[in-house]
Design a protein around this motif. Structure first.
Motif, PDB file in Angstrom:
ATOM      1  N   LYS A 292     -10.576  10.954  -9.877  1.00 32.83           N
ATOM      2  CA  LYS A 292     -10.992  11.789  -8.760  1.00 32.83           C
ATOM      3  C   LYS A 292     -11.926  10.971  -7.883  1.00 32.83           C
ATOM      4  CE  LYS A 292     -12.646  16.513  -7.801  1.00 32.83           C
ATOM      5  NZ  LYS A 292     -11.343  17.016  -7.356  1.00 32.83           N
ATOM      6  N   GLY A 293     -11.717  11.060  -6.563  1.00 33.91           N
ATOM      7  CA  GLY A 293     -12.577  10.338  -5.637  1.00 33.91           C
ATOM      8  C   GLY A 293     -12.194   8.891  -5.432  1.00 33.91           C
ATOM      9  N   ALA A 294     -10.983   8.505  -5.795  1.00 34.05           N
ATOM     10  CA  ALA A 294     -10.532   7.122  -5.620  1.00 34.05           C
ATOM     11  C   ALA A 294     -10.098   6.872  -4.176  1.00 34.05           C
ATOM     12  CB  ALA A 294      -9.391   6.824  -6.584  1.00 34.05           C
ATOM     13  N   TYR A 295      -9.922   5.600  -3.865  1.00 37.21           N
ATOM     14  CA  TYR A 295      -9.532   5.193  -2.512  1.00 37.21           C
ATOM     15  C   TYR A 295      -8.196   5.813  -2.117  1.00 37.21           C
ATOM     16  CZ  TYR A 295      -7.400   2.308   1.096  1.00 37.21           C
ATOM     17  OH  TYR A 295      -6.765   1.895   2.229  1.00 37.21           O
ATOM     18  N   ARG A 296      -8.095   6.191  -0.860  1.00 40.17           N
ATOM     19  CA  ARG A 296      -6.808   6.536  -0.271  1.00 40.17           C
ATOM     20  C   ARG A 296      -6.826   6.172   1.199  1.00 40.17           C
ATOM     21  NH1 ARG A 296      -5.264  12.271  -1.552  1.00 40.17           N
ATOM     22  NH2 ARG A 296      -6.351  11.855  -3.490  1.00 40.17           N
ATOM     23  N   GLY A 297      -5.663   5.913   1.750  1.00 38.49           N
ATOM     24  CA  GLY A 297      -5.566   5.536   3.151  1.00 38.49           C
ATOM     25  C   GLY A 297      -5.866   6.703   4.068  1.00 38.49           C
ATOM     26  N   GLU A 298      -5.725   6.464   5.365  1.00 39.16           N
ATOM     27  CA  GLU A 298      -5.981   7.492   6.360  1.00 39.16           C
ATOM     28  C   GLU A 298      -4.716   7.786   7.146  1.00 39.16           C
ATOM     29  OE1 GLU A 298      -9.151   5.989   8.743  1.00 39.16           O
ATOM     30  OE2 GLU A 298     -10.689   6.287   7.199  1.00 39.16           O
ATOM     31  N   GLY A 299      -4.683   8.968   7.745  1.00 42.27           N
ATOM     32  CA  GLY A 299      -3.536   9.339   8.566  1.00 42.27           C
ATOM     33  C   GLY A 299      -2.253   9.354   7.767  1.00 42.27           C
TER      34      GLY A 299
ATOM     35  N   GLY B 226       2.949  -7.281 -15.378  1.00 44.29           N
ATOM     36  CA  GLY B 226       3.148  -5.849 -15.243  1.00 44.29           C
ATOM     37  C   GLY B 226       2.777  -5.407 -13.843  1.00 44.29           C
ATOM     38  N   TRP B 227       2.750  -4.105 -13.624  1.00 48.75           N
ATOM     39  CA  TRP B 227       2.400  -3.575 -12.312  1.00 48.75           C
ATOM     40  C   TRP B 227       1.780  -2.191 -12.468  1.00 48.75           C
ATOM     41  CZ3 TRP B 227       4.762   1.021 -10.750  1.00 48.75           C
ATOM     42  CH2 TRP B 227       5.895   1.401 -11.477  1.00 48.75           C
ATOM     43  N   PHE B 228       0.963  -1.825 -11.487  1.00 47.59           N
ATOM     44  CA  PHE B 228       0.351  -0.500 -11.439  1.00 47.59           C
ATOM     45  C   PHE B 228       1.030   0.360 -10.388  1.00 47.59           C
ATOM     46  CE2 PHE B 228      -3.200  -2.446 -13.654  1.00 47.59           C
ATOM     47  CZ  PHE B 228      -3.763  -1.396 -14.373  1.00 47.59           C
ATOM     48  N   TRP B 229       1.238   1.642 -10.720  1.00 46.40           N
ATOM     49  CA  TRP B 229       1.550   2.599  -9.658  1.00 46.40           C
ATOM     50  C   TRP B 229       0.225   3.224  -9.208  1.00 46.40           C
ATOM     51  CZ3 TRP B 229       3.407   4.708 -14.586  1.00 46.40           C
ATOM     52  CH2 TRP B 229       2.707   5.830 -15.041  1.00 46.40           C
ATOM     53  N   TYR B 230       0.181   3.605  -7.950  1.00 49.85           N
ATOM     54  CA  TYR B 230      -1.013   4.245  -7.379  1.00 49.85           C
ATOM     55  C   TYR B 230      -0.521   5.348  -6.467  1.00 49.85           C
ATOM     56  CZ  TYR B 230      -5.789   4.554  -5.552  1.00 49.85           C
ATOM     57  OH  TYR B 230      -7.054   4.981  -5.212  1.00 49.85           O
ATOM     58  N   ILE B 231      -0.724   6.608  -6.892  1.00 51.19           N
ATOM     59  CA  ILE B 231      -0.133   7.753  -6.211  1.00 51.19           C
ATOM     60  C   ILE B 231      -1.227   8.771  -5.880  1.00 51.19           C
ATOM     61  CG2 ILE B 231       1.492   9.674  -6.414  1.00 51.19           C
ATOM     62  CD1 ILE B 231       3.115   7.936  -8.351  1.00 51.19           C
ATOM     63  N   PRO B 232      -1.567   8.926  -4.603  1.00 51.19           N
ATOM     64  CA  PRO B 232      -2.570   9.932  -4.209  1.00 51.19           C
ATOM     65  C   PRO B 232      -1.986  11.341  -4.336  1.00 51.19           C
ATOM     66  CG  PRO B 232      -2.260   8.245  -2.511  1.00 51.19           C
ATOM     67  CD  PRO B 232      -1.115   8.124  -3.452  1.00 51.19           C
ATOM     68  N   LEU B 233      -2.751  12.241  -4.950  1.00 50.33           N
ATOM     69  CA  LEU B 233      -2.368  13.635  -5.087  1.00 50.33           C
ATOM     70  C   LEU B 233      -3.381  14.513  -4.360  1.00 50.33           C
ATOM     71  CD1 LEU B 233      -1.555  13.553  -8.917  1.00 50.33           C
ATOM     72  CD2 LEU B 233       0.075  13.350  -7.024  1.00 50.33           C
TER      73      LEU B 233
ATOM     74  N   ASN C 108     -15.202   3.195  -7.592  1.00 51.75           N
ATOM     75  CA  ASN C 108     -16.219   4.206  -7.286  1.00 51.75           C
ATOM     76  C   ASN C 108     -15.732   5.613  -7.611  1.00 51.75           C
ATOM     77  OD1 ASN C 108     -18.142   2.335  -6.222  1.00 51.75           O
ATOM     78  ND2 ASN C 108     -16.910   2.218  -4.345  1.00 51.75           N
ATOM     79  N   ALA C 109     -14.679   5.706  -8.405  1.00 55.57           N
ATOM     80  CA  ALA C 109     -14.075   6.994  -8.729  1.00 55.57           C
ATOM     81  C   ALA C 109     -14.397   7.387 -10.169  1.00 55.57           C
ATOM     82  CB  ALA C 109     -12.561   6.932  -8.522  1.00 55.57           C
ATOM     83  N   GLU C 110     -14.099   8.641 -10.493  1.00 63.16           N
ATOM     84  CA  GLU C 110     -14.344   9.176 -11.829  1.00 63.16           C
ATOM     85  C   GLU C 110     -13.009   9.420 -12.548  1.00 63.16           C
ATOM     86  OE1 GLU C 110     -16.140  13.241 -13.949  1.00 63.16           O
ATOM     87  OE2 GLU C 110     -15.990  13.084 -11.753  1.00 63.16           O
ATOM     88  N   GLN C 111     -12.854   8.837 -13.730  1.00 66.73           N
ATOM     89  CA  GLN C 111     -11.679   9.129 -14.546  1.00 66.73           C
ATOM     90  C   GLN C 111     -11.835  10.544 -15.098  1.00 66.73           C
ATOM     91  OE1 GLN C 111     -10.756   6.276 -17.640  1.00 66.73           O
ATOM     92  NE2 GLN C 111      -9.474   7.772 -18.720  1.00 66.73           N
ATOM     93  N   VAL C 112     -10.830  11.390 -14.868  1.00 70.74           N
ATOM     94  CA  VAL C 112     -11.006  12.812 -15.186  1.00 70.74           C
ATOM     95  C   VAL C 112     -10.033  13.327 -16.246  1.00 70.74           C
ATOM     96  CG1 VAL C 112     -12.053  13.413 -12.978  1.00 70.74           C
ATOM     97  CG2 VAL C 112      -9.553  13.422 -13.189  1.00 70.74           C
TER      98      VAL C 112
ATOM     99  N   THR D 147       1.683   3.069  -3.687  1.00 67.13           N
ATOM    100  CA  THR D 147       1.397   1.636  -3.708  1.00 67.13           C
ATOM    101  C   THR D 147       1.781   1.070  -5.064  1.00 67.13           C
ATOM    102  OG1 THR D 147      -0.504   2.052  -2.262  1.00 67.13           O
ATOM    103  CG2 THR D 147      -0.339  -0.126  -3.254  1.00 67.13           C
ATOM    104  N   VAL D 148       2.504  -0.041  -5.044  1.00 65.39           N
ATOM    105  CA  VAL D 148       2.901  -0.774  -6.245  1.00 65.39           C
ATOM    106  C   VAL D 148       2.119  -2.077  -6.265  1.00 65.39           C
ATOM    107  CG1 VAL D 148       4.799  -1.918  -7.444  1.00 65.39           C
ATOM    108  CG2 VAL D 148       5.193   0.261  -6.269  1.00 65.39           C
TER     109      VAL D 148
END
Length: 413
Positions: A196-203, A219-226, A269-273, A210-211
């Protein structure tokens, strides 16, 4: 709780996107459908990113207005970050196809799947949650129904002309008939969590998938804003690399995050929830999609590496194609394997195109380099990324990829 035997034309095992899709489309065509779901919705599930080609099946299901009214984050693009931290230009879907389908959503599956199930009910599907399927019943080689146990603990039989297995990776028929074929090339696993509170783009970049490649391309990370300021983030790698001799899932996730500075920066700067989740059973397919009186769809039919977020698309598409084959078969009085699998060949070819693109990524495929060398294929690459998989013209992409590899090999000799 469940109708008496022989009053149901189709019984569907599983209430996820595949099961809800096949049920809804059958009900739209006047078919009597019973859907049996083991759990009570809402329930947790991974696989949150919808790709644009899901639009067409969702439109047929009358789901688009519901999604537009939802809190789900709108998704317009996908972007890739190399192991050195270099970001590709975003692949904006509208640049390739100026249509409503080019805006899709990042969904929380507990909410999305429940929306799909309630939508099926609105179309006349009889759904039964908290109902466990104990066995698929056969007479000879033909499936004739299922044995179930409801919340009251009582066992019952539900007889039907067709049994559809949409029960996911734990598919009863896939295991009962020994149809699972693992993919040795894509023997992967994943470890993930939520912040919660992680980076996300604008507009229009707020909902971008993001991969992000890990150092040394291990390996690779997925990054999916919800929505609700949540982000889904997970690492995917070879099974042996992630799960053998490295300690707990929490430890491995933390180590891989350290090895992917671009991902670490996004969550520092985010919190793992939530807790750490893991799955170790990735790519596979069934030897066949159907038999006399039965059909496999969604993850019960096959599962691809999550790299390009194709899971929900393949669930919806297989559900749609199977529904049309079943409805046609019931009208003709033909529920043979030949009729119920008349969509299988073309579907599996499309799925293989996505698989090839996944394999190319793991082999070091560079999207930017390829598009610079073959600008005529930019639209084709985007078609693959959005899930427009079912057209022969896309095969030319892989011919060009092979030619680029051949050039590289010649230069190194």
């Amino acid at each position: 709780m469940i109708d008496t035997p022989k009053t149901t034309q189709v019984v569907v095992i599983g209430g996820g996107p595949a099961g809800a899709t096949v049920s809804t489309i059958l009900a739209q065509q006047g078919v009597r459908v019973e859907l049996l779901e083991r759990e009570k919705f809402p329930r947790f599930h991974i696989g949150e990113s919808l790709i644009p080609e899901t639009y067409w099946v969702l439109k047929r299901l009358n789901m688009i207005p519901k999604l537009r009214e939802s809190a789900f984050i709108k998704k317009y693009s996908v972007q890739f970050v190399s192991d050195s931290g270099k970001e590709s230009a975003p692949f904006y879907f509208h640049d390739n196809k100026d249509h409503d389908c080019s805006q899709t959503w990042q969904v929380r599956r507990s909410e999305f799947d429940e929306m799909m199930l309630r939508n099926a009910e609105e179309h006349g599907v009889k759904t039964h949650e908290g109902t466990r399927v104990l066995d698929v019943l056969f007479e000879g080689d033909r499936a004739v129904g299922v044995q179930v146990m409801g919340e009251d603990g009582e066992k019952r039989e539900v007889r039907a002309d067709v049994v559809v297995d949409a029960s996911g990776q734990s598919s009863m028929l896939l295991n009962k008939l020994k149809l699972r074929v693992p993919d040795p090339t894509l023997n992967k696993g994943s470890i993930w969590t939520y912040y919660k509170g992680a980076y996300r783009g604008e507009g229009r970049d707020e909902g971008a998938t993001t991969v992000l490649q890990v150092e040394d391309k291990k390996g690779w990370f997925w990054y999916i804003p919800l929505h609700d300021d949540m982000v889904s983030i997970g690492v995917v790698g070879d099974f042996d690399y992630l799960f053998k001799g490295r300690g707990s899932h929490e430890q491995v996730f933390a180590e891989e995050l350290q090895r992917c500075p671009a991902a670490k920066m996004r969550v520092e700067n985010a919190e793992q929830v939530t807790k750490i989740f893991a799955t170790k059973d990735f790519t596979y397919k069934s030897k066949q999609a159907a038999g006399d009186g039965w059909v496999l769809i969604g993850d019960a039919l096959g599962f691809l590496d999550p790299l390009y977020s194709s899971g929900v698309l393949l669930a919806l598409k297989s559900g749609e194609l199977a529904a049309d084959a079943i409805a046609e078969g019931l009208t003709k009085g033909d529920t043979s394997r030949a009729q119920l699998s008349n969509w299988e060949a073309d579907y599996m070819v499309g799925m293989e195109r996505m698989r090839k693109l996944v394999c190319e990524y793991y082999d070091g495929f560079n999207f930017g380099q390829f598009v610079r060398r073959f600008p005529n294929h930019r639209g084709d690459i985007t078609d693959l990324l959005i899930g427009d998989l079912f057209k022969e013209s896309l095969d030319q992409v892989f011919i060009s990829i092979d030619s680029l590899k051949a050039e590289a090999e010649t230069m190194t000799k």
